[in-house]
Design a protein around this motif. Structure first.
Motif, PDB file in Angstrom:
ATOM      1  N   SER A  66       0.824  -1.201   0.000  1.00 40.80           N
ATOM      2  CA  SER A  66       0.000   0.000   0.000  1.00 40.80           C
ATOM      3  C   SER A  66       0.869   1.266   0.000  1.00 40.80           C
ATOM      4  CB  SER A  66      -0.921  -0.005   1.208  1.00 40.80           C
ATOM      5  OG  SER A  66      -1.693   1.160   1.243  1.00 40.80           O
ATOM      6  N   ASP A  67       1.927   1.265   0.807  1.00 40.51           N
ATOM      7  CA  ASP A  67       2.848   2.410   0.824  1.00 40.51           C
ATOM      8  C   ASP A  67       3.509   2.605  -0.525  1.00 40.51           C
ATOM      9  OD1 ASP A  67       2.218   2.903   3.441  1.00 40.51           O
ATOM     10  OD2 ASP A  67       3.996   1.884   4.262  1.00 40.51           O
ATOM     11  N   ARG A  68       3.890   1.517  -1.169  1.00 41.24           N
ATOM     12  CA  ARG A  68       4.536   1.605  -2.479  1.00 41.24           C
ATOM     13  C   ARG A  68       3.579   2.189  -3.522  1.00 41.24           C
ATOM     14  NH1 ARG A  68       6.509  -3.830  -4.593  1.00 41.24           N
ATOM     15  NH2 ARG A  68       4.748  -3.667  -5.973  1.00 41.24           N
ATOM     16  N   LEU A  69       2.308   1.774  -3.498  1.00 43.08           N
ATOM     17  CA  LEU A  69       1.325   2.315  -4.427  1.00 43.08           C
ATOM     18  C   LEU A  69       1.041   3.788  -4.133  1.00 43.08           C
ATOM     19  CD1 LEU A  69      -1.174  -0.657  -4.634  1.00 43.08           C
ATOM     20  CD2 LEU A  69       0.257   0.215  -6.478  1.00 43.08           C
ATOM     21  N   THR A  70       0.979   4.142  -2.859  1.00 43.29           N
ATOM     22  CA  THR A  70       0.733   5.534  -2.482  1.00 43.29           C
ATOM     23  C   THR A  70       1.873   6.436  -2.933  1.00 43.29           C
ATOM     24  OG1 THR A  70      -0.526   4.770  -0.585  1.00 43.29           O
ATOM     25  CG2 THR A  70       0.157   7.058  -0.565  1.00 43.29           C
TER      26      THR A  70
ATOM     27  N   ALA B  13      -3.583  10.514  -5.462  1.00 44.73           N
ATOM     28  CA  ALA B  13      -4.784   9.683  -5.415  1.00 44.73           C
ATOM     29  C   ALA B  13      -5.330   9.614  -3.987  1.00 44.73           C
ATOM     30  CB  ALA B  13      -4.471   8.281  -5.918  1.00 44.73           C
ATOM     31  N   GLU B  14      -6.643   9.804  -3.860  1.00 44.93           N
ATOM     32  CA  GLU B  14      -7.283   9.641  -2.564  1.00 44.93           C
ATOM     33  C   GLU B  14      -7.400   8.150  -2.268  1.00 44.93           C
ATOM     34  OE1 GLU B  14     -10.719  12.121  -1.414  1.00 44.93           O
ATOM     35  OE2 GLU B  14     -10.609  12.851  -3.462  1.00 44.93           O
ATOM     36  N   THR B  15      -7.297   7.778  -1.028  1.00 49.25           N
ATOM     37  CA  THR B  15      -7.375   6.370  -0.664  1.00 49.25           C
ATOM     38  C   THR B  15      -8.746   6.074  -0.078  1.00 49.25           C
ATOM     39  OG1 THR B  15      -5.028   6.334  -0.183  1.00 49.25           O
ATOM     40  CG2 THR B  15      -6.339   4.551   0.715  1.00 49.25           C
ATOM     41  N   TYR B  16      -9.447   5.169  -0.718  1.00 47.08           N
ATOM     42  CA  TYR B  16     -10.707   4.676  -0.193  1.00 47.08           C
ATOM     43  C   TYR B  16     -10.971   3.307  -0.796  1.00 47.08           C
ATOM     44  CZ  TYR B  16     -12.534   6.523  -4.612  1.00 47.08           C
ATOM     45  OH  TYR B  16     -12.746   6.807  -5.930  1.00 47.08           O
ATOM     46  N   THR B  17     -11.830   2.572  -0.160  1.00 45.23           N
ATOM     47  CA  THR B  17     -12.175   1.236  -0.619  1.00 45.23           C
ATOM     48  C   THR B  17     -13.584   1.269  -1.172  1.00 45.23           C
ATOM     49  OG1 THR B  17     -10.826   0.317   1.135  1.00 45.23           O
ATOM     50  CG2 THR B  17     -12.381  -1.172   0.075  1.00 45.23           C
ATOM     51  N   ALA B  18     -13.747   0.741  -2.368  1.00 46.05           N
ATOM     52  CA  ALA B  18     -15.062   0.690  -2.993  1.00 46.05           C
ATOM     53  C   ALA B  18     -15.468  -0.764  -3.184  1.00 46.05           C
ATOM     54  CB  ALA B  18     -15.035   1.399  -4.335  1.00 46.05           C
ATOM     55  N   SER B  19     -16.751  -1.025  -3.049  1.00 49.08           N
ATOM     56  CA  SER B  19     -17.261  -2.364  -3.307  1.00 49.08           C
ATOM     57  C   SER B  19     -18.579  -2.250  -4.066  1.00 49.08           C
ATOM     58  CB  SER B  19     -17.460  -3.130  -2.003  1.00 49.08           C
ATOM     59  OG  SER B  19     -18.405  -2.467  -1.201  1.00 49.08           O
ATOM     60  N   PHE B  20     -18.844  -3.236  -4.906  1.00 46.09           N
ATOM     61  CA  PHE B  20     -20.054  -3.264  -5.712  1.00 46.09           C
ATOM     62  C   PHE B  20     -20.810  -4.545  -5.429  1.00 46.09           C
ATOM     63  CE2 PHE B  20     -16.983  -0.886  -8.137  1.00 46.09           C
ATOM     64  CZ  PHE B  20     -17.705   0.162  -8.672  1.00 46.09           C
ATOM     65  N   LYS B  21     -22.111  -4.459  -5.548  1.00 44.84           N
ATOM     66  CA  LYS B  21     -22.932  -5.662  -5.490  1.00 44.84           C
ATOM     67  C   LYS B  21     -24.104  -5.452  -6.430  1.00 44.84           C
ATOM     68  CE  LYS B  21     -23.940  -9.683  -3.785  1.00 44.84           C
ATOM     69  NZ  LYS B  21     -23.166 -10.834  -4.180  1.00 44.84           N
ATOM     70  N   ALA B  22     -24.203  -6.293  -7.448  1.00 43.16           N
ATOM     71  CA  ALA B  22     -25.277  -6.176  -8.429  1.00 43.16           C
ATOM     72  C   ALA B  22     -26.547  -6.821  -7.901  1.00 43.16           C
ATOM     73  CB  ALA B  22     -24.856  -6.836  -9.731  1.00 43.16           C
ATOM     74  N   GLY B  23     -27.677  -6.271  -8.290  1.00 41.60           N
ATOM     75  CA  GLY B  23     -28.953  -6.816  -7.854  1.00 41.60           C
ATOM     76  C   GLY B  23     -30.111  -6.201  -8.603  1.00 41.60           C
ATOM     77  N   MET B  24     -31.308  -6.464  -8.128  1.00 41.58           N
ATOM     78  CA  MET B  24     -32.530  -5.930  -8.713  1.00 41.58           C
ATOM     79  C   MET B  24     -33.240  -5.086  -7.666  1.00 41.58           C
ATOM     80  SD  MET B  24     -32.491  -7.174 -11.759  1.00 41.58           S
ATOM     81  CE  MET B  24     -34.100  -6.804 -12.362  1.00 41.58           C
ATOM     82  N   ALA B  25     -33.482  -3.812  -7.981  1.00 42.85           N
ATOM     83  CA  ALA B  25     -34.206  -2.916  -7.080  1.00 42.85           C
ATOM     84  C   ALA B  25     -35.684  -2.958  -7.456  1.00 42.85           C
ATOM     85  CB  ALA B  25     -33.665  -1.500  -7.192  1.00 42.85           C
ATOM     86  N   ARG B  26     -36.552  -2.947  -6.442  1.00 46.05           N
ATOM     87  CA  ARG B  26     -37.970  -3.098  -6.715  1.00 46.05           C
ATOM     88  C   ARG B  26     -38.800  -2.208  -5.805  1.00 46.05           C
ATOM     89  NH1 ARG B  26     -42.177  -5.207  -4.962  1.00 46.05           N
ATOM     90  NH2 ARG B  26     -43.033  -7.181  -4.644  1.00 46.05           N
ATOM     91  N   THR B  27     -39.831  -1.620  -6.398  1.00 42.32           N
ATOM     92  CA  THR B  27     -40.897  -0.945  -5.653  1.00 42.32           C
ATOM     93  C   THR B  27     -42.195  -1.659  -6.008  1.00 42.32           C
ATOM     94  OG1 THR B  27     -41.236   0.678  -7.419  1.00 42.32           O
ATOM     95  CG2 THR B  27     -39.701   1.289  -5.654  1.00 42.32           C
ATOM     96  N   GLU B  28     -43.324  -1.125  -5.565  1.00 46.51           N
ATOM     97  CA  GLU B  28     -44.609  -1.775  -5.867  1.00 46.51           C
ATOM     98  C   GLU B  28     -44.886  -1.838  -7.362  1.00 46.51           C
ATOM     99  OE1 GLU B  28     -47.949  -0.171  -3.839  1.00 46.51           O
ATOM    100  OE2 GLU B  28     -46.988  -0.272  -1.876  1.00 46.51           O
ATOM    101  N   ASN B  29     -44.478  -0.805  -8.103  1.00 51.06           N
ATOM    102  CA  ASN B  29     -44.846  -0.708  -9.510  1.00 51.06           C
ATOM    103  C   ASN B  29     -43.716  -0.957 -10.499  1.00 51.06           C
ATOM    104  OD1 ASN B  29     -47.362   0.148  -8.564  1.00 51.06           O
ATOM    105  ND2 ASN B  29     -46.690   2.273  -8.520  1.00 51.06           N
TER     106      ASN B  29
END
Length: 184
Positions: free
Chosen positions: A75-79, A85-101
């Motif tokens: 991490s120090d070497r990459l920094t 570059a700002e350091t933060y961790t991102a994560s994704f999760k795919a799915g289906m969003a639903r409401t009544e309609n």
């Protein structure tokens, strides 16, 4: 006919020269603005994904990929290689969003800290409290599902092909707009 020396020939030559000059000017303007547009898109996408990403080799690359553990030394070497570059961790999760309609495919996007560039995309509402089921949604996503501030929706996530999907409920506490319709 171009070889004739008449009054009409000089007008045609002048018109042809003007058309060619306008075409060259259009190409130069397109090249100049295209580079600037690419830089603007790159800056917006790096705000969401980060300046650099370290991912495991997977075939095919999935947004649901597991995070890789990086040692403090790496991490120090990459920094040092990318000091701005700002350091933060991102994560994704795919799915289906639903409401009544309505039902819409979506990705849940999580950040360890909010990059400064993303704070400028907020249009209304507040930041979600953590831990909770509060989320920001884009204005386009909210329009598609008919959501407003303090409304809720459910999201289904796939875990395993043999298992039932996971169901989570979320409350909208903020709206944002990136200016990129494909992302929103």
């Amino acid at each position: 006919q171009w070889g004739r020396r008449s009054a009409h020939t000089s007008k045609a030559n002048g018109l042809a020269t003007a058309v060619i000059a306008a075409g060259i000017f259009t190409v130069l303007v397109g090249i100049a603005t295209g580079g600037g547009l690419q830089d603007a898109i790159d800056a917006k996408m790096s705000a969401f994904h980060g300046q650099w990403q370290v991912r495991g080799y997977q075939q095919p690359l999935s947004a649901d990929a597991a995070a890789i553990e990086i040692s403090p030394r790496e991490s120090d070497r990459l920094t040092q290689a990318y000091p701005k570059a700002e350091t933060y961790t991102a994560s994704f999760k795919a799915g289906m969003a639903r409401t009544e309609n309505q039902i819409v495919g979506a990705q849940l996007f999580g950040l360890s800290t909010l990059p400064s560039v993303l704070e400028k995309t907020k249009l209304s509402g507040r930041l979600p409290h953590w831990p909770s089921n509060e989320v920001w949604v884009s204005t386009e996503f909210a329009r598609q599902l008919g959501l407003a501030l303090d409304s809720s929706f459910e999201m289904y996530f796939s875990r395993d092909p043999e298992a039932l999907p996971t169901l989570r409920y979320f409350t909208v506490v903020g709206l944002y707009s990136t200016g990129m319709q494909e992302w929103d």
